[in-house]
Scaffold this motif. Structure first.
Motif, PDB file in Angstrom:
ATOM      1  N   TYR A 186       0.843  -1.192   0.000  1.00 43.17           N
ATOM      2  CA  TYR A 186       0.000   0.000   0.000  1.00 43.17           C
ATOM      3  C   TYR A 186       0.876   1.238   0.000  1.00 43.17           C
ATOM      4  O   TYR A 186       1.617   1.491   0.955  1.00 43.17           O
ATOM      5  N   GLN A 213     -12.047  -8.402   4.595  1.00 44.37           N
ATOM      6  CA  GLN A 213     -12.528  -7.151   5.166  1.00 44.37           C
ATOM      7  C   GLN A 213     -11.385  -6.290   5.669  1.00 44.37           C
ATOM      8  O   GLN A 213     -11.559  -5.100   5.943  1.00 44.37           O
ATOM      9  N   GLY A 225     -11.279  -2.309   5.867  1.00 46.43           N
ATOM     10  CA  GLY A 225     -12.477  -2.048   5.087  1.00 46.43           C
ATOM     11  C   GLY A 225     -12.323  -2.519   3.656  1.00 46.43           C
ATOM     12  O   GLY A 225     -11.227  -2.469   3.078  1.00 46.43           O
ATOM     13  N   ALA A 226     -13.425  -2.972   3.064  1.00 45.24           N
ATOM     14  CA  ALA A 226     -13.387  -3.552   1.724  1.00 45.24           C
ATOM     15  C   ALA A 226     -12.895  -2.562   0.675  1.00 45.24           C
ATOM     16  O   ALA A 226     -12.206  -2.945  -0.278  1.00 45.24           O
ATOM     17  N   ASP A 227     -13.241  -1.292   0.824  1.00 43.49           N
ATOM     18  CA  ASP A 227     -12.826  -0.296  -0.174  1.00 43.49           C
ATOM     19  C   ASP A 227     -11.309  -0.117  -0.184  1.00 43.49           C
ATOM     20  O   ASP A 227     -10.692  -0.066  -1.254  1.00 43.49           O
ATOM     21  N   MET A 228     -10.712  -0.012   1.004  1.00 46.46           N
ATOM     22  CA  MET A 228      -9.258   0.169   1.081  1.00 46.46           C
ATOM     23  C   MET A 228      -8.524  -1.084   0.593  1.00 46.46           C
ATOM     24  O   MET A 228      -7.485  -0.993  -0.083  1.00 46.46           O
ATOM     25  N   ALA A 230      -9.646  -3.205  -1.704  1.00 47.03           N
ATOM     26  CA  ALA A 230      -9.766  -3.230  -3.163  1.00 47.03           C
ATOM     27  C   ALA A 230      -8.815  -2.232  -3.814  1.00 47.03           C
ATOM     28  O   ALA A 230      -8.202  -2.525  -4.852  1.00 47.03           O
ATOM     29  N   GLU A 231      -8.692  -1.067  -3.205  1.00 49.48           N
ATOM     30  CA  GLU A 231      -7.774  -0.049  -3.741  1.00 49.48           C
ATOM     31  C   GLU A 231      -6.339  -0.559  -3.747  1.00 49.48           C
ATOM     32  O   GLU A 231      -5.605  -0.385  -4.729  1.00 49.48           O
TER      33      GLU A 231
END
Length: 316
Positions: A186, A213, A225-228, A230-231
């Motif tokens: 990341y 998750q 969190g799923a959004d982070m 996926a990013e």
């Protein structure tokens, strides 16, 4: 004037974070330095990645002791690299787990990797005189193995080649949390010097299929969190593909390694130049992409001498 070799000029101490990514699950991170995962079970603790030295491992242990006094029973290495494994002795005598392939890589190239990373990362290897030797597993697995920390099941799996041929991921199903090692990063460059570009995106898709998750990545902040999640998976895939594509085009037209360097920089610099260890990784990444595009499936062994020769040839 040539740039300082690898991360030799990076001697500033990093700020440590200890982030909860699930119930009894933590990510030890330090501004782009190698991360460590912590999994607390009913009666004991599993550590994911040992750190480079006992000195750094003790920082992890201090964080663990801030949340539990349970003994450390297992130590999982996602791959064989020195900055991940050589701090193992600080944890006492836990069960040390690697994939079969990772163990074979310790035997084949572990000492060479230690010697080369020692020169690349002088800050991480402060206190290196405490390292007793190469870290060997006491237990290995082929495709997957489950370890029970009391009632908590931990699945350790080889989902495919990526950062190395022997990468493991650790899945904690009761919290849907994964520890990926350097398969996922990341806002940190992927080190691809031992990588498999063609397989890496497929392995990332295997990780995404678990719908985590949260992820504790190899470097960079914990992904909650799923959004982070996926990013980070998408940006890692973009980094890998943006490194390989231009190098492969150069090989297809008969170009040189230096041509590949220029082409990769042109594609990657605008997107990733602000990522941690980007300049450090770039020569190794280009060399491996150039080799793979020429049909060399097994990454060549990096030695301290080869590191410096390549660095001088490209960074000059």
């Amino acid at each position: 004037m040539a740039k300082a070799f690898a991360s030799a000029g990076d001697m500033s101490e990093k700020t440590v974070s200890f982030t909860q990514v699930g119930e009894g699950l933590y990510a030890f991170t330090a501004e782009g330095d190698p991360n460590t995962g912590v999994i607390i079970g009913d009666d004991s603790v599993m550590i994911v990645e040992a750190q480079a030295t006992p000195r750094l491992a003790r920082k992890v242990i201090d964080c663990v002791r801030s949340v539990t006094d349970k003994p450390i029973s297992h130590l999982v290495m996602t791959h064989y690299h020195a900055v991940r494994v050589l701090g193992a002795s600080a944890y006492g005598a836990p069960q040390v787990i690697m994939s079969d392939t990772a163990r074979a890589m310790v035997a084949e190239r572990g000492q060479e990797d230690w010697d080369s990373e020692f020169d690349r990362f002088p800050r991480l290897f402060q206190g290196h005189d405490e390292i007793p030797g190469l870290t060997w597993p006491t237990m290995t697995f082929s495709d997957r193995v489950s370890v029970y920390l009391g009632r908590r099941r931990v699945d350790i799996m080889h989902l495919g080649r990526a950062h190395t041929a022997g990468d493991a991921v650790i899945w904690v199903p009761d919290e849907e949390v994964m520890f990926t090692g350097d398969i996922v990063e990341y806002r940190s460059a992927c080190y691809c010097g031992d990588g498999h570009f063609g397989d890496w995106p497929v392995t990332l898709a295997e990780i995404a299929a678990y719908a985590p998750q949260a992820i504790a990545p190899g470097r960079g902040d914990a992904l909650v969190g799923a959004d982070m999640v996926a990013e980070a998976i998408a940006s890692t895939a973009d980094f890998v593909e943006s490194t390989y594509r231009p190098a492969a085009r150069v090989v297809a037209r008969g170009g040189t390694l230096r041509d590949a360097w220029d082409a990769v920089r042109a594609e990657c610099d605008p997107k990733f130049s602000d990522y941690a260890i980007y300049e450090h990784c770039l020569p190794f990444n280009v060399a491996r992409a150039y080799d793979e595009a020429r049909g060399i499936d097994t990454p060549r062994i990096w030695t301290a001498a080869r590191d410096k020769e390549l660095w001088t040839a490209l960074q000059d």
